[in-house]
Design an enzyme around this catalytic site. Structure first.
Site, PDB file in Angstrom:
ATOM      1  N   ASP A 153       0.870  -1.164   0.000  1.00  0.00           N
ATOM      2  CA  ASP A 153       0.000   0.000   0.000  1.00  0.00           C
ATOM      3  C   ASP A 153       0.918   1.228   0.000  1.00  0.00           C
ATOM      4  O   ASP A 153       2.094   1.127   0.328  1.00  0.00           O
ATOM      5  CB  ASP A 153      -0.876  -0.045   1.255  1.00  0.00           C
ATOM      6  CG  ASP A 153      -1.609   1.247   1.475  1.00  0.00           C
ATOM      7  OD1 ASP A 153      -2.302   1.691   0.537  1.00  0.00           O
ATOM      8  OD2 ASP A 153      -1.475   1.842   2.574  1.00  0.00           O
ATOM      9  N   ARG A 154       0.384   2.374  -0.348  1.00  0.00           N
ATOM     10  CA  ARG A 154       1.245   3.566  -0.409  1.00  0.00           C
ATOM     11  C   ARG A 154       1.033   4.498   0.788  1.00  0.00           C
ATOM     12  O   ARG A 154       1.821   4.485   1.719  1.00  0.00           O
ATOM     13  CB  ARG A 154       0.990   4.307  -1.733  1.00  0.00           C
ATOM     14  CG  ARG A 154       2.116   5.228  -2.108  1.00  0.00           C
ATOM     15  CD  ARG A 154       1.736   6.125  -3.259  1.00  0.00           C
ATOM     16  NE  ARG A 154       0.923   7.244  -2.796  1.00  0.00           N
ATOM     17  CZ  ARG A 154       0.306   8.107  -3.601  1.00  0.00           C
ATOM     18  NH1 ARG A 154       0.393   7.974  -4.900  1.00  0.00           N
ATOM     19  NH2 ARG A 154      -0.403   9.102  -3.098  1.00  0.00           N
ATOM     20  N   ASP A 155      -0.063   5.257   0.793  1.00  0.00           N
ATOM     21  CA  ASP A 155      -0.266   6.283   1.824  1.00  0.00           C
ATOM     22  C   ASP A 155      -0.453   5.644   3.205  1.00  0.00           C
ATOM     23  O   ASP A 155      -1.317   4.796   3.390  1.00  0.00           O
ATOM     24  CB  ASP A 155      -1.479   7.146   1.468  1.00  0.00           C
ATOM     25  CG  ASP A 155      -1.327   7.799   0.102  1.00  0.00           C
ATOM     26  OD1 ASP A 155      -0.179   8.099  -0.281  1.00  0.00           O
ATOM     27  OD2 ASP A 155      -2.349   7.990  -0.586  1.00  0.00           O
TER      28      ASP A 155
ATOM     29  N   TYR B 126      -4.270  14.089   0.847  1.00  0.00           N
ATOM     30  CA  TYR B 126      -4.442  13.532  -0.496  1.00  0.00           C
ATOM     31  C   TYR B 126      -3.258  13.949  -1.381  1.00  0.00           C
ATOM     32  O   TYR B 126      -3.358  14.882  -2.181  1.00  0.00           O
ATOM     33  CB  TYR B 126      -5.763  13.990  -1.138  1.00  0.00           C
ATOM     34  CG  TYR B 126      -7.001  13.461  -0.445  1.00  0.00           C
ATOM     35  CD1 TYR B 126      -7.587  12.271  -0.882  1.00  0.00           C
ATOM     36  CD2 TYR B 126      -7.558  14.130   0.626  1.00  0.00           C
ATOM     37  CE1 TYR B 126      -8.724  11.785  -0.256  1.00  0.00           C
ATOM     38  CE2 TYR B 126      -8.691  13.642   1.264  1.00  0.00           C
ATOM     39  CZ  TYR B 126      -9.272  12.471   0.812  1.00  0.00           C
ATOM     40  OH  TYR B 126     -10.391  11.988   1.428  1.00  0.00           O
TER      41      TYR B 126
ATOM     42  N   THR C 198      -2.300   1.161  -4.907  1.00  0.00           N
ATOM     43  CA  THR C 198      -2.857   2.270  -4.116  1.00  0.00           C
ATOM     44  C   THR C 198      -4.218   2.750  -4.613  1.00  0.00           C
ATOM     45  O   THR C 198      -4.398   2.985  -5.807  1.00  0.00           O
ATOM     46  CB  THR C 198      -1.828   3.443  -4.072  1.00  0.00           C
ATOM     47  OG1 THR C 198      -2.373   4.535  -3.355  1.00  0.00           O
ATOM     48  CG2 THR C 198      -1.400   3.915  -5.450  1.00  0.00           C
ATOM     49  N   ASN C 199      -5.157   2.860  -3.687  1.00  0.00           N
ATOM     50  CA  ASN C 199      -6.451   3.488  -3.986  1.00  0.00           C
ATOM     51  C   ASN C 199      -6.256   5.004  -3.900  1.00  0.00           C
ATOM     52  O   ASN C 199      -5.725   5.487  -2.896  1.00  0.00           O
ATOM     53  CB  ASN C 199      -7.507   3.091  -2.945  1.00  0.00           C
ATOM     54  CG  ASN C 199      -8.026   1.673  -3.130  1.00  0.00           C
ATOM     55  OD1 ASN C 199      -7.690   0.989  -4.099  1.00  0.00           O
ATOM     56  ND2 ASN C 199      -8.856   1.232  -2.187  1.00  0.00           N
TER      57      ASN C 199
END
Ligand SMILES: [Mg+2]
Length: 218
Positions: free
Chosen positions: A12-14, A24, A60-61
């Site tokens: 995952d990223r964030d 964001y 990533t979403n």
């Protein structure tokens, strides 16, 4: 390690690789200055790439693309941010194979946004889009990129949210949670422990867990 099996790690990223401060990443014009890698991330990724030479992808979403409050956060910007993150990691001796990002949102997200008084670009409202985690589309794309079948891989998923771990379950990966402030806010950790997944102290600890699991497959 079973040499016939490739080890594929999805990240995952964030909140997992970079700090997630509800901004964001990509929505503000100074997004490059906002990028901050979390402790242990560069060190951990170097271990993966240099010692074990695994395949690593970001999945990533990116719901921010759908929000009308961020007119500059286009799909193009979303790609630019991911490419920049990979470039910055590359400069520090890390290799990421590629990234996959999903700008689409589901009906539940639309409802949540309404409560906050936010409107969305209808182009990005696609309920149950295959790429939207916890759906498996981005994992399928990573395997297709490598030209591998799921049976030929040991899959790992590292993320900071409950739905990252549901995604791990959906793709038959071993899930590793790295807690972020959001995980704690949402009280997700207990639910994830019950799924039989590992809760890491930080990103480096997550990598060590992956190494341990792979070595035990010998
Ligand atoms: Mg996250």
């Amino acid at each position: 390690m079973n040499l016939n099996k490739k080890v594929v790690i999805l990240l995952d990223r964030d909140g997992t690789i970079n700090k997630d401060k509800n901004y964001y990443l990509g929505s503000a014009d100074n997004w490059k200055q906002q990028l901050e890698f979390l402790p242990g991330v560069v060190e951990g990724l170097r271990l993966l790439n240099q010692i074990l030479n695994f395949h690593v992808f970001i999945v990533t979403n990116q719901s921010g693309v759908s929000l009308d409050i961020f007119p500059n956060f286009t799909e193009e910007r979303m790609h630019e941010v991911n490419e920049y993150i990979i470039q910055e990691l590359t400069k520090q001796g890390v290799r990421i194979d590629f990234y996959f990002a999903c700008p689409f949102v589901d009906n539940a997200y639309v409802e949540k946004s309404k409560l906050k008084g936010r409107t969305l670009n209808h182009k990005y409202i696609i309920n149950n889009h295959p790429d939207l985690k916890p759906n498996t589309g981005m994992a399928d794309k990573a395997l297709a990129y490598l030209n591998l079948k799921k049976e030929d891989c040991s899959l790992f998923m590292v993320g900071d949210r409950y739905f990252d771990m549901v995604f791990a379950k959906n793709i038959d990966a071993f899930g590793i949670l790295v807690e972020s402030h959001k995980t704690r806010e949402l009280g997700d950790t207990e639910r994830i422990k019950q799924m039989g997944f590992y809760v890491a102290k930080d990103f480096l600890d997550a990598v060590k867990k992956i190494q341990e699991k792979v070595n035990n497959q010998n």
